[in-house]
Design a protein around this motif. Structure first.
Motif, PDB file in Angstrom:
ATOM      1  N   GLU A 134      34.061 110.302   7.140  1.00  0.00           N
ATOM      2  CA  GLU A 134      35.404 110.881   7.241  1.00  0.00           C
ATOM      3  C   GLU A 134      35.370 112.351   7.626  1.00  0.00           C
ATOM      4  O   GLU A 134      36.363 113.065   7.453  1.00  0.00           O
ATOM      5  CB  GLU A 134      36.138 110.708   5.906  1.00  0.00           C
ATOM      6  CG  GLU A 134      36.337 109.263   5.495  1.00  0.00           C
ATOM      7  CD  GLU A 134      37.170 108.498   6.529  1.00  0.00           C
ATOM      8  OE1 GLU A 134      38.284 108.950   6.837  1.00  0.00           O
ATOM      9  OE2 GLU A 134      36.688 107.462   7.033  1.00  0.00           O
ATOM     10  N   SER A 136      35.342 114.967  10.496  1.00  0.00           N
ATOM     11  CA  SER A 136      35.683 114.980  11.924  1.00  0.00           C
ATOM     12  C   SER A 136      34.613 115.650  12.769  1.00  0.00           C
ATOM     13  O   SER A 136      34.362 115.234  13.907  1.00  0.00           O
ATOM     14  CB  SER A 136      37.030 115.678  12.142  1.00  0.00           C
ATOM     15  OG  SER A 136      36.971 117.033  11.734  1.00  0.00           O
ATOM     16  N   ASN A 157      35.884 107.743  22.544  1.00  0.00           N
ATOM     17  CA  ASN A 157      36.146 107.136  21.233  1.00  0.00           C
ATOM     18  C   ASN A 157      35.786 108.089  20.097  1.00  0.00           C
ATOM     19  O   ASN A 157      36.505 108.172  19.094  1.00  0.00           O
ATOM     20  CB  ASN A 157      35.351 105.833  21.098  1.00  0.00           C
ATOM     21  CG  ASN A 157      35.871 104.739  22.018  1.00  0.00           C
ATOM     22  OD1 ASN A 157      37.037 104.746  22.396  1.00  0.00           O
ATOM     23  ND2 ASN A 157      35.012 103.793  22.384  1.00  0.00           N
ATOM     24  N   ARG A 160      38.429 110.877  19.858  1.00  0.00           N
ATOM     25  CA  ARG A 160      39.687 110.355  19.301  1.00  0.00           C
ATOM     26  C   ARG A 160      39.574 110.140  17.795  1.00  0.00           C
ATOM     27  O   ARG A 160      40.528 110.380  17.050  1.00  0.00           O
ATOM     28  CB  ARG A 160      40.075 109.053  19.999  1.00  0.00           C
ATOM     29  CG  ARG A 160      40.498 109.244  21.444  1.00  0.00           C
ATOM     30  CD  ARG A 160      41.162 108.006  22.022  1.00  0.00           C
ATOM     31  NE  ARG A 160      41.475 108.188  23.425  1.00  0.00           N
ATOM     32  CZ  ARG A 160      42.500 108.903  23.893  1.00  0.00           C
ATOM     33  NH1 ARG A 160      43.317 109.494  23.037  1.00  0.00           N
ATOM     34  NH2 ARG A 160      42.721 109.009  25.188  1.00  0.00           N
ATOM     35  N   GLU A 161      38.411 109.713  17.355  1.00  0.00           N
ATOM     36  CA  GLU A 161      38.209 109.561  15.915  1.00  0.00           C
ATOM     37  C   GLU A 161      38.233 110.927  15.238  1.00  0.00           C
ATOM     38  O   GLU A 161      38.748 111.082  14.129  1.00  0.00           O
ATOM     39  CB  GLU A 161      36.879 108.851  15.648  1.00  0.00           C
ATOM     40  CG  GLU A 161      36.642 108.483  14.185  1.00  0.00           C
ATOM     41  CD  GLU A 161      37.641 107.472  13.640  1.00  0.00           C
ATOM     42  OE1 GLU A 161      37.655 107.274  12.409  1.00  0.00           O
ATOM     43  OE2 GLU A 161      38.412 106.880  14.430  1.00  0.00           O
ATOM     44  N   ARG A 164      41.795 111.815  14.842  1.00  0.00           N
ATOM     45  CA  ARG A 164      42.420 111.044  13.755  1.00  0.00           C
ATOM     46  C   ARG A 164      42.128 111.663  12.399  1.00  0.00           C
ATOM     47  O   ARG A 164      43.002 111.756  11.536  1.00  0.00           O
ATOM     48  CB  ARG A 164      41.906 109.594  13.781  1.00  0.00           C
ATOM     49  CG  ARG A 164      42.568 108.695  12.728  1.00  0.00           C
ATOM     50  CD  ARG A 164      41.915 107.333  12.659  1.00  0.00           C
ATOM     51  NE  ARG A 164      40.582 107.377  12.069  1.00  0.00           N
ATOM     52  CZ  ARG A 164      40.344 107.452  10.747  1.00  0.00           C
ATOM     53  NH1 ARG A 164      41.348 107.503   9.879  1.00  0.00           N
ATOM     54  NH2 ARG A 164      39.094 107.460  10.297  1.00  0.00           N
ATOM     55  N   LEU A 165      40.902 112.129  12.234  1.00  0.00           N
ATOM     56  CA  LEU A 165      40.496 112.696  10.947  1.00  0.00           C
ATOM     57  C   LEU A 165      40.999 114.124  10.760  1.00  0.00           C
ATOM     58  O   LEU A 165      41.283 114.543   9.636  1.00  0.00           O
ATOM     59  CB  LEU A 165      38.966 112.663  10.828  1.00  0.00           C
ATOM     60  CG  LEU A 165      38.364 111.261  10.725  1.00  0.00           C
ATOM     61  CD1 LEU A 165      36.861 111.306  10.923  1.00  0.00           C
ATOM     62  CD2 LEU A 165      38.708 110.640   9.368  1.00  0.00           C
ATOM     63  N   PRO A 167      43.517 116.544  13.254  1.00  0.00           N
ATOM     64  CA  PRO A 167      44.157 116.801  14.546  1.00  0.00           C
ATOM     65  C   PRO A 167      44.201 118.275  14.943  1.00  0.00           C
ATOM     66  O   PRO A 167      44.681 118.600  16.029  1.00  0.00           O
ATOM     67  CB  PRO A 167      45.575 116.252  14.347  1.00  0.00           C
ATOM     68  CG  PRO A 167      45.812 116.325  12.872  1.00  0.00           C
ATOM     69  CD  PRO A 167      44.479 116.069  12.237  1.00  0.00           C
ATOM     70  N   SER A 172      37.915 118.664  19.790  1.00  0.00           N
ATOM     71  CA  SER A 172      38.182 117.265  20.147  1.00  0.00           C
ATOM     72  C   SER A 172      38.995 117.183  21.430  1.00  0.00           C
ATOM     73  O   SER A 172      38.715 116.355  22.310  1.00  0.00           O
ATOM     74  CB  SER A 172      38.934 116.565  19.017  1.00  0.00           C
ATOM     75  OG  SER A 172      38.161 116.535  17.836  1.00  0.00           O
TER      76      SER A 172
END
Length: 440
Positions: A134, A136, A157, A160-161, A164-165, A167, A172
């Motif tokens: 978890e 990022s 991918n 994007r993960e 998600r963790l 923003p 990213s």
């Protein structure tokens, strides 16, 4: 400017040693002291602190692993990558909590990525991912490795993960921009670069990629503007780096911090300026300019409570500096703390009986509150006698106006307008006085 990775180690690893022994409070304090040294770029002190802990707690894998991670971070900041690798490997050799091992794997992955050892980097980042799924930053750095390996779908991918963790991480979006650019999805690349700049407008490399992307899109005007911004911010980054190099070898020259903070302010990077001034105050706790500059930035940010605390500290350091008391009084007014403001202005007058601004501000405050109007008039008169400026005549006019002495108020406001005829506030006060006089 530290990466978020350092913060992860602090937050996760300190919690992992809770309850280890009766001295956990003292031990945590020592780790926190080392972290403060690290954040202040006092690397020698940080290294000594963590190495001492490592030596004293040689039988504890938990404490030793955490200390080795911090030692690795210090070496990483110093660009001593071989020593950093050794420290992280030592952390992995100890029986430490999963988050400590995960952090060691993460940093090893970052170091190996920097060195271009992509297979080793990927292996360690994958192990970090298993232990810190978890987090990022693990996904972000793994995405960077995939880009370098030209595995663009896997990189996308991973980024994007990371979003998600968390923003808010700029990296990213920059990574997704690079992936899109490499896949000739240029409009989408621009959207990601713009999203990165929303989160951190000072990254010169993002502006550089935008310039190249605009060029490929055939937009020469926007490309030129983006390249100019890149060059502007690259100069800023290079100058900051030069200051940091000088500060590392000359930590006892506090004015260097002030100059660095002023550089950040010149580029409107107030968050960075705050960090530098706070570091200066931490390292040189009696150095008044660190607090006054910090207070000024807080005022620009409209963080008046922080500004008040900073200037209160300034008055402790320099109790006979009338300007500090004046500034504190103005901050109190912005907080609508009028009695402390009055006390601050009075203190400024005690410190310097010729401080015209203190008399003026106190007069204005009394008149605005409808309190001690005659004293307000006397104070305003004294301010004018010391410095007959338009601003002081305006305050004198206002005190007369508040006391319904309209003829005197008109004379004073005309004096202000003679000195500064285009000031809108003075013309508005003139109309108020004239209207009140007619209605009398």
């Amino acid at each position: 400017m530290k990466t978020p990775i350092t913060i992860i180690v602090i937050l996760i690893s300190l919690s992992s040693i809770q309850g280890w022994c009766d001295t956990e409070g003292e031990l945590n304090s020592r780790f926190e002291r080392g972290v403060r040294y690290l954040e202040a770029e006092q690397y020698d002190l940080a290294l000594t602190e963590f190495q001492t802990i490592r030596k004293e707690f040689a039988t504890s894998g938990s404490v030793g692993g955490l200390a080795e991670c911090y030692i690795g971070i210090v070496y990483q900041e110093l660009n001593s990558l071989s020593e950093a690798v050794s420290a992280y490997q030592s952390a992995l050799a100890l029986k430490a909590p999963h988050d400590v091992h995960g952090t060691a794997h993460l940093h090893l992955g970052i170091v190996y990525k920097t060195q271009g050892k992509l297979t080793l980097a990927e292996n360690h980042l994958r192990q970090a991912l298993a232990l810190l799924p978890e987090t990022s930053e693990v996904h972000i750095h793994l995405g960077d490795v995939y880009v370098l390996q030209h595995r663009l779908n896997a990189a996308e991918n991973a980024y994007r993960e990371g979003i998600r963790l968390n923003p808010d991480h700029t990296e990213s979006y920059y990574g997704l921009g690079r992936v899109s650019e490499l896949q000739d999805r240029l409009q989408q690349a621009m959207e990601y670069y713009d999203a990165a700049l929303v989160r951190n407008q000072y990254l010169s490399q993002v502006h550089y990629r935008r310039a190249l992307t605009y060029r490929r899109l055939g937009n020469s005007e926007q490309a030129a503007a983006a390249m100019a911004q890149f060059q502007h911010l690259k100069t800023y980054e290079d100058t900051v780096h030069q200051f940091r190099e000088v500060l590392y070898t000359n930590p006892n020259l506090p004015m260097l911090y002030i100059k660095l903070g002023e550089l950040h302010e010149a580029y409107n990077n107030l968050t960075a300026a705050v960090r530098v001034y706070e570091t200066a105050a931490q390292m040189h706790p009696s150095f008044l300019p660190a607090y006054t500059h910090l207070g000024e930035v807080f005022i620009k940010q409209r963080a008046f409570e922080k500004a008040a605390l900073t200037y209160q500290k300034s008055t402790e350091i320099a109790p006979n500096d009338s300007q500090t008391w004046l500034k504190l009084g103005v901050i109190y007014i912005n907080q609508q703390q009028f009695d402390p403001a009055i006390a601050a202005f009075k203190r400024a007058i005690v410190v310097d009986s010729t401080a015209a601004e203190a008399y003026n501000n106190l007069a204005r405050l009394y008149a605005g509150l409808g309190r001690d109007i005659q004293q307000a008039i006397d104070l305003a008169r004294h301010a004018v006698s010391l410095e007959p400026t338009a601003r002081h005549y305006d305050t004198l006019a206002y005190t007369y106006y508040r006391n319904a002495q309209y003829a005197e108020a008109l004379e004073a406001i005309h004096q202000a307008l003679a000195l500064a005829p285009d000031v809108d506030a003075y013309n508005k006060l003139l109309l108020k006085i004239q209207t009140a006089q007619k209605e009398k």
